[in-house]
Design an enzyme around this catalytic site. Structure first.
Site, PDB file in Angstrom:
ATOM      1  N   SER A 115       0.820  -1.240   0.016  1.00  0.00           N
ATOM      2  CA  SER A 115       0.034  -0.102   0.033  1.00  0.00           C
ATOM      3  C   SER A 115       0.862   1.360  -0.041  1.00  0.00           C
ATOM      4  CB  SER A 115      -1.106   0.066   1.331  1.00  0.00           C
ATOM      5  OG  SER A 115      -1.935  -0.709   1.184  1.00  0.00           O
TER       6      SER A 115
HETATM    7  N1  SAH Z   1      -1.480  -4.556   3.987  1.00  0.00           N
HETATM    8  C1  SAH Z   1      -0.713  -4.581   2.642  1.00  0.00           C
HETATM    9  C2  SAH Z   1      -1.306  -4.693   1.480  1.00  0.00           C
HETATM   10  C3  SAH Z   1      -1.495  -5.805   0.532  1.00  0.00           C
HETATM   11  S1  SAH Z   1      -2.520  -5.574  -0.753  1.00  0.00           S
HETATM   12  C4  SAH Z   1       0.571  -3.732   2.703  1.00  0.00           C
HETATM   13  O1  SAH Z   1       1.042  -3.262   3.796  1.00  0.00           O
HETATM   14  O2  SAH Z   1       1.275  -3.294   1.902  1.00  0.00           O
HETATM   15  C5  SAH Z   1      -3.999  -6.525  -0.412  1.00  0.00           C
HETATM   16  C6  SAH Z   1      -3.769  -7.932   0.271  1.00  0.00           C
HETATM   17  O3  SAH Z   1      -5.121  -8.101   0.701  1.00  0.00           O
HETATM   18  C7  SAH Z   1      -3.484  -8.972  -0.741  1.00  0.00           C
HETATM   19  O4  SAH Z   1      -2.119  -9.492  -0.309  1.00  0.00           O
HETATM   20  C8  SAH Z   1      -4.428  -9.786  -1.048  1.00  0.00           C
HETATM   21  O5  SAH Z   1      -4.115 -11.323  -1.129  1.00  0.00           O
HETATM   22  C9  SAH Z   1      -5.307  -9.730   0.269  1.00  0.00           C
HETATM   23  N2  SAH Z   1      -6.686 -10.199   0.406  1.00  0.00           N
HETATM   24  C10 SAH Z   1      -7.737  -9.888  -0.461  1.00  0.00           C
HETATM   25  N3  SAH Z   1      -8.468 -10.487   0.041  1.00  0.00           N
HETATM   26  C11 SAH Z   1      -8.406 -10.984   0.991  1.00  0.00           C
HETATM   27  C12 SAH Z   1      -9.051 -11.602   2.045  1.00  0.00           C
HETATM   28  N4  SAH Z   1     -10.693 -12.154   1.975  1.00  0.00           N
HETATM   29  N5  SAH Z   1      -8.619 -12.159   3.258  1.00  0.00           N
HETATM   30  C13 SAH Z   1      -7.385 -11.936   3.512  1.00  0.00           C
HETATM   31  N6  SAH Z   1      -6.544 -11.310   2.593  1.00  0.00           N
HETATM   32  C14 SAH Z   1      -7.154 -11.023   1.234  1.00  0.00           C
END
Ligand code: SAH
Length: 266
Positions: A115
């Protein structure tokens, strides 16, 4: 539900220039449509290599990034301190380390992104703007673990769920190696984490068409949830549980996140 809308035009206007990635501008956490080959090694960054070889001081760059985030209106100093402390370049692929302190989303493999710092800071400051301060906080979407690491410097207890097995495995090892105190779960975050509920705050890092009711039920009374909602057009939504049967909802900024998906992968 009570609705009070507040829309701010604070999208990141920076266009990411990367020849092998089909990034769109204005992204907070954008899906990568054609990930480049180099992203495959996103799970195994070699700490400091690129930063070191470019002769850059990561701390100086990080403080500059923090100033940029502050200038976009985030003022919670606990959150800003956490942002200044977490070495974001260690959460991305070596080839992207030199760009780790741009205020932008970057690929982490598996069509997911780390993010944008502003959106991390903004979401955490929003849920932290409550009395008493949240102590036990759930993140849905661990990804590379960057936000979880920042959260662990703001909240005493951090739980985080990831649905992609490979990301979960690498991130669990990375956070352990780096010494961050977080409890991670491989599973579908749309179901929450009932064993540890209720949570004082819930931060969702992927955009769904609606906010799962289960998550709202796992919020403590007085607690806040923040989540992006929508598809092509997305906004951050803040929900406060005002009583056992009542939630208040506010629409905040326009954002761009990867999709929230049901079930698990891998
Ligand atoms: N928090 C992260 C952002 C990752 S992007 C950071 O610090 O950069 C968003 C993430 O959400 C992805 O890894 C994706 O696989 C996950 N995701 C999407 N749907 C999800 C769900 N239902 N349960 C858990 N993770 C999920």
């Amino acid at each position: 539900m009570a609705f009070s809308a507040r829309r701010l035009e604070t999208m990141n206007k920076k266009t990411l220039v990367s020849p092998d990635l089909d990034f769109k501008p204005s992204n907070s956490n954008t899906r990568i449509i054609r990930p480049g080959k180099r992203n495959e090694s996103a799970q195994n960054p070699r700490p400091g290599d690129a930063i070191g070889s470019l002769g850059l001081t990561s701390e100086r760059l990080r403080l500059r990034m923090v100033d940029r985030v502050r200038s976009k209106g985030v003022s919670d100093e606990t959150v800003m301190g956490a942002l200044a402390a977490v070495e974001r370049h260690l959460f991305v692929d070596e080839g992207l380390a030199s760009r780790a302190y741009e205020d932008a989303a970057l690929p982490i493999g598996h069509s997911q992104t780390i993010s944008q710092p502003w959106v991390v800071a903004h979401m955490l400051a929003t849920v932290n703007d409550a009395e008493p301060k949240p102590r036990k906080v759930l993140e849905v979407g661990t990804g590379c673990g960057y936000q979880a690491a920042v959260m662990s410097k703001v909240f005493p207890q951090v739980y985080s769920i990831e649905r992609v097995r490979a990301l979960y495995d690498t991130t669990k090892e990375r956070l352990r190696r780096m010494g961050y105190r977080t409890q991670l779960l491989f599973g579908d975050g749309m179901l929450g984490w009932s064993t540890h509920a209720p949570f004082d705050a819930i931060v969702v890092a992927a955009a769904g068409l609606s906010i799962p009711q289960v998550l709202l039920e796992q919020l403590a009374v007085g607690g806040r949830l923040i989540a992006p909602q929508g598809q092509a057009v997305q906004h951050l939504i803040m929900v406060t549980r005002v009583s056992p049967n009542q939630w208040e909802r506010q629409t905040l900024d326009a954002v761009r996140f990867v999709p929230l998906k049901p079930g698990v992968q891998g």
